[in-house]
Design an enzyme around this catalytic site. Structure first.
Site: not given
Ligand code: MRU
Length: 350
Positions: A44, A235
């Site tokens: 993730r 994201d």
């Molecule tokens: O649901 P996830 O764990 O994939 O969410 C990740 C995040 O929100 C992070 O802050 C984002 O992807 C930035 S990672 C460098």
């Protein structure tokens, strides 16, 4: 510790669902296994899922041997659709898959095994570039960190969320490497606990002083003057600077503004989606009710209760002090400052 490991023509993904207590890797011999690993949160974090999907495309090419060029490309299109459909919010996923697809189309070779080799090399390039990018983000961002700083972060934007080094945690790493005295407050990040399970663990491994807090404690700490700045990853960033990041990021940005604390976002250029004018157009993933009703397998809410579980929120650009990228810092992000920043990128090398 790497989120993605390459072994004998396949990839292995660190099973982040099991951290911090167990370190095991999930074998991904084909694109379907990569897609399942992204969907099920084995891997993730925006840049990490992008890089994993790029390898997924290379694996797809490897499985399409013995095909004519056109049917190989059609098979790759199918893999691209499957990989992109796994998670909707982080744009790095679509960015990496499209880069791989465009790369495949641009290759003139009729030899399927040569094309698979070229795609594998391109996936390795995406992965290698991510590390360089994060180190540059770190160098730019470290300039914003005072000699002594108490930093609040949310979710995990570290090595685990990227190929290595991290974005928001990359800035923190870089500041520490420069001899700055940094201590990090880590939001546990309900409901999936990326903060307590991943960020707290990562910082501990690195020997960076860290204190875990529950998400609802951030305001209290800010009110007491115990936070100097907030830094998070992203994201997807819209053309006007609105930022989608882990649910709870927006509340922190509002709190930071109320307490006059700088709020920074660290992200690579591949996280910008300039086709989207504002954050309201960013698709927000909704996750299962079970993440709210159960904790480590134990039921903590009444059976049948209605739940709402958006995995991300959107922080309006007006609440963001600066966005830190690999090519520089965008202060006071707006449609104009972002447009100017990207225009300058195009002029580099003119
Ligand atoms: O649901 P996830 O764990 O994939 O969410 C990740 C995040 O929100 C992070 O802050 C984002 O992807 C930035 S990672 C460098």
């Amino acid at each position: 510790m790497s989120a993605i490991r390459v072994r004998e023509g396949k990839i292995e993904l660190l099973d982040q669902r099991k951290l911090p207590t167990e370190m095991t890797y999930v074998d991904c011999p084909d694109w379907q296994a990569v897609a399942a690993a992204i969907k099920n949160m084995v891997v993730r974090g925006a840049p990490a899922i992008g890089a994993a999907a790029a390898y997924g495309m290379a694996l797809a090419a490897g499985s399409l041997q013995g095909k004519e060029r056109e049917s190989l490309l059609a098979g790759l299109e199918e893999a691209a659709r499957g990989l992109k459909a796994t998670r909707p919010t982080a744009v790095n996923l679509a960015w990496a898959v499209e880069r791989m697809m465009n790369f495949a189309r641009s290759q003139k070779t009729e030899n399927p095994s040569r094309l698979a080799e070229l795609l594998w090399a391109e996936a390795e390039k995406i992965a290698a570039e991510d590390v360089v990018t994060n180190k540059k983000i770190g160098q730019h961002g470290a300039k914003l960190i005072p000699q002594k700083a108490r930093i609040l972060t949310h979710c995990n934007a570290g090595a685990l969320a990227t190929v290595d080094y991290g974005t928001a945690l990359g800035v923190i790493r870089s500041a520490v490497e420069q001899g700055k005295e940094v201590t990090v407050f880590v939001d546990e990040t309900r409901p999936y606990l990326q903060g307590s399970r991943l960020t707290a663990w990562e910082l501990q491994q690195e020997g960076i002083p860290a204190t875990l807090i529950a998400d609802n404690m951030a305001g209290f700490l800010m009110q007491k003057g115990e936070i100097d700045l907030v830094i998070v990853g992203a994201d997807r960033i819209a053309a006007n600077g609105d930022v989608a990041n882990k649910i709870g990021t927006y509340s922190l940005a509002v709190l930071a503004q109320a307490h006059k604390i700088p709020f920074y976002v660290a992200a690579p250029l591949s996280t910008f989606d300039l086709k989207i004018d504002s954050g309201s157009l960013i698709p927000i993933e909704e996750r299962s009710a079970r993440e709210l009703t159960h904790f480590a397998g134990v039921q903590i809410a009444p059976s049948g209760i209605k739940c709402y579980n958006p995995a991300f929120d959107v922080t309006p650009a007006a609440l963001i002090t600066a966005i830190i990228t690999e090519t520089g810092i965008i202060k006071k992000p707006t449609a104009e400052t972002i447009n100017k920043f990207f225009a300058e990128q195009e002029n580099v090398g003119d």
